[in-house]
Scaffold this active site. Structure first.
Site, PDB file in Angstrom:
ATOM      1  N   PHE A  34      54.070 -55.926  67.339  1.00  0.00           N
ATOM      2  CA  PHE A  34      53.023 -56.104  68.339  1.00  0.00           C
ATOM      3  C   PHE A  34      52.655 -57.566  68.524  1.00  0.00           C
ATOM      4  CE2 PHE A  34      48.454 -56.013  69.560  1.00  0.00           C
ATOM      5  CZ  PHE A  34      48.570 -55.303  70.741  1.00  0.00           C
ATOM      6  N   GLU A  56      60.901 -55.599  67.573  1.00  0.00           N
ATOM      7  CA  GLU A  56      59.864 -56.614  67.403  1.00  0.00           C
ATOM      8  C   GLU A  56      58.474 -55.988  67.341  1.00  0.00           C
ATOM      9  OE1 GLU A  56      60.811 -59.342  66.575  1.00  0.00           O
ATOM     10  OE2 GLU A  56      62.732 -59.785  67.514  1.00  0.00           O
TER      11      GLU A  56
END
Length: 443
Positions: A64, A62
């Protein structure tokens, strides 16, 4: 004799008070760390209620800005837990992410590098992971719950809230060592381990996890770790809710990064908070801005995703000439002649964009080696978001969480929807669906 007895009674009372209030210096130091976790407690607990700690991790793939969204889910979970017992949210250190392409070392970065910790703590008590290790005295976590899907999927093809202990479906990354301790990489802190581990299948809003944790983690459990916390959903507490916006408003960027962005705006874009009408209140809890009150600096800001988006979202990503065409149209409409570009485009595409925008002043924050070493990839992304957030007009990329976070930032600052919720159309399209318009809600 009565006076003597009264005097002895007074001295005994003083001795009792000193006995219960004096501690060793070491204990004071640890208490200071615990209190630094947050200066806002909505519920007062008696001395029998010991502070507990909630830790979490996210799928390594995933990015930031999605991680920021998961933080809001977990932070609001901790807020609900604090209505039952005192909990502190332990912030997972930052490390190299997929979109952090530089070659500099980026491991075990604290949240304070990117965000204002005091601001976060005005919402829920928070603590850096290294501080948790100091307070905890041992590099151990009492219980690890690894969150996963249900193997059989939805029942009858319908989504419903449920949570159950299940066998692990996939490789979790957690391994039991010869001493019965559960090992994981724990962001490079190799000494850390878990005492107990379970896989938990769930379809659940974060608020639904409160009764589960209260039931299964008894008073002897001081620390709880949620693996793959992105499995929790906002549900009814998503973008249109007050709870969501409260957590989002608390996520102010670190002041030193905002200062860098402000300096760039002043020197390159003739933009200041005073002239742009974007001055921040010292405390986000007292800040209420009406839509359209922010003017913004005399420039347009653009977030143009390229790289993987050219393939993953090719119908929404324009060619460089078509992007330039849309930028020039927006500049003319808003009577501007300066554009700030935030993009992951390679140098040859950026050079092509500059040529297509001949006659327009094009500027960007340069990712120099010095800047990368000082601020890291995530810090530069925040500086760019801060600059974009203050533009008179913003155009982003559809489905990009970078652009989503910018929409929110501009909402908080008081920009109009017309100047905020805009995105590029794919090649050959003059019109296309534009982003949903959320409005800030206050508790």
């Amino acid at each position: 004799m009565a006076d003597v007895a009264h005097c002895w009674g007074f001295l005994l009372l003083v001795a009792i008070i000193l006995t219960f209030t004096c501690k060793t210096v070491g204990e004071d130091d640890l208490d200071d760390l615990a209190f630094q976790a947050g200066n806002q407690q909505n519920v007062q607990f008696g001395p029998a209620k010991k502070m507990r700690y909630l830790l979490y991790s996210i799928n390594p793939g995933e990015g930031f800005n999605l991680r920021r969204d998961v933080y809001m889910r977990v932070a609001n979970l901790v807020k609900l837990l604090n209505e039952k017992e005192p909990f502190t949210l332990v912030l997972p250190p930052w490390g190299r992410l997929y979109h952090w392409k530089s070659n500099i070392r980026q491991l075990q970065l604290p949240w304070s590098h990117f965000f204002d910790i005091d601001s976060l703590a005005r919402h829920v008590p928070v603590m850096e992971f290294e501080d948790f290790l100091k307070v905890n005295r041992k590099p151990e976590i009492d219980i690890i719950y690894y969150l996963q899907r249900f193997k059989e999927g939805w029942r009858d093809g319908k989504w419903e809230e449920r949570i159950e202990f299940r066998d692990c479906i996939d490789d979790t990354g957690f391994k039991k060592d010869k001493d019965g301790r559960w090992r994981w990489w724990f962001w490079g802190y190799e000494q850390v381990y878990g005492k107990k581990f379970s896989c938990v299948s769930l379809q659940l809003e974060y608020k639904g996890l409160v009764p589960f944790l209260m039931k299964n983690a008894d008073s002897t459990v001081q620390s709880i770790f949620l693996g793959r916390a992105e499995k929790l959903t906002h549900g009814s507490h998503s973008e249109w809710s007050k709870e969501w916006w409260t957590a989002r408003r608390s996520m102010r960027f670190a002041k030193r990064l905002r200062d860098v962005g402000d300096k760039f705006r002043l020197e390159n874009l003739n933009s200041t908070d005073e002239t742009d009408q974007t001055v921040l209140d010292p405390d986000w809890r007292t800040m209420r801005r009406e839509r359209g009150t922010a003017v913004g600096g005399p420039y347009m800001a653009v977030h143009l995703r390229r790289l993987d988006y050219k393939y993953a979202h090719k119908e929404n990503v324009p060619s460089i000439p078509h992007a330039a065409k849309q930028i020039k149209k927006a500049l003319k409409k808003n009577k501007l002649d300066v554009v700030y570009i935030s993009t992951d485009a390679p140098d040859d595409e950026l050079d092509e964009l500059r040529r297509e925008l001949k006659g327009v002043t094009v500027t960007r924050f340069e990712r120099t080696k010095e800047a990368l070493n000082e601020y890291k990839d995530g810090g530069i992304a925040i500086i760019e978001q801060w600059i974009c957030a203050h533009a008179r007009y913003f155009m982003g990329t559809a489905y990009s969480t970078f652009s989503f976070r910018l929409h929110e930032e501009r909402e908080i600052l008081g920009f109009s929807p017309e100047s905020t919720y805009n995105c590029f159309c794919g090649t050959g399209k003059d019109t296309c669906d534009q982003p949903s318009k959320w409005i800030t809600k206050y508790e």
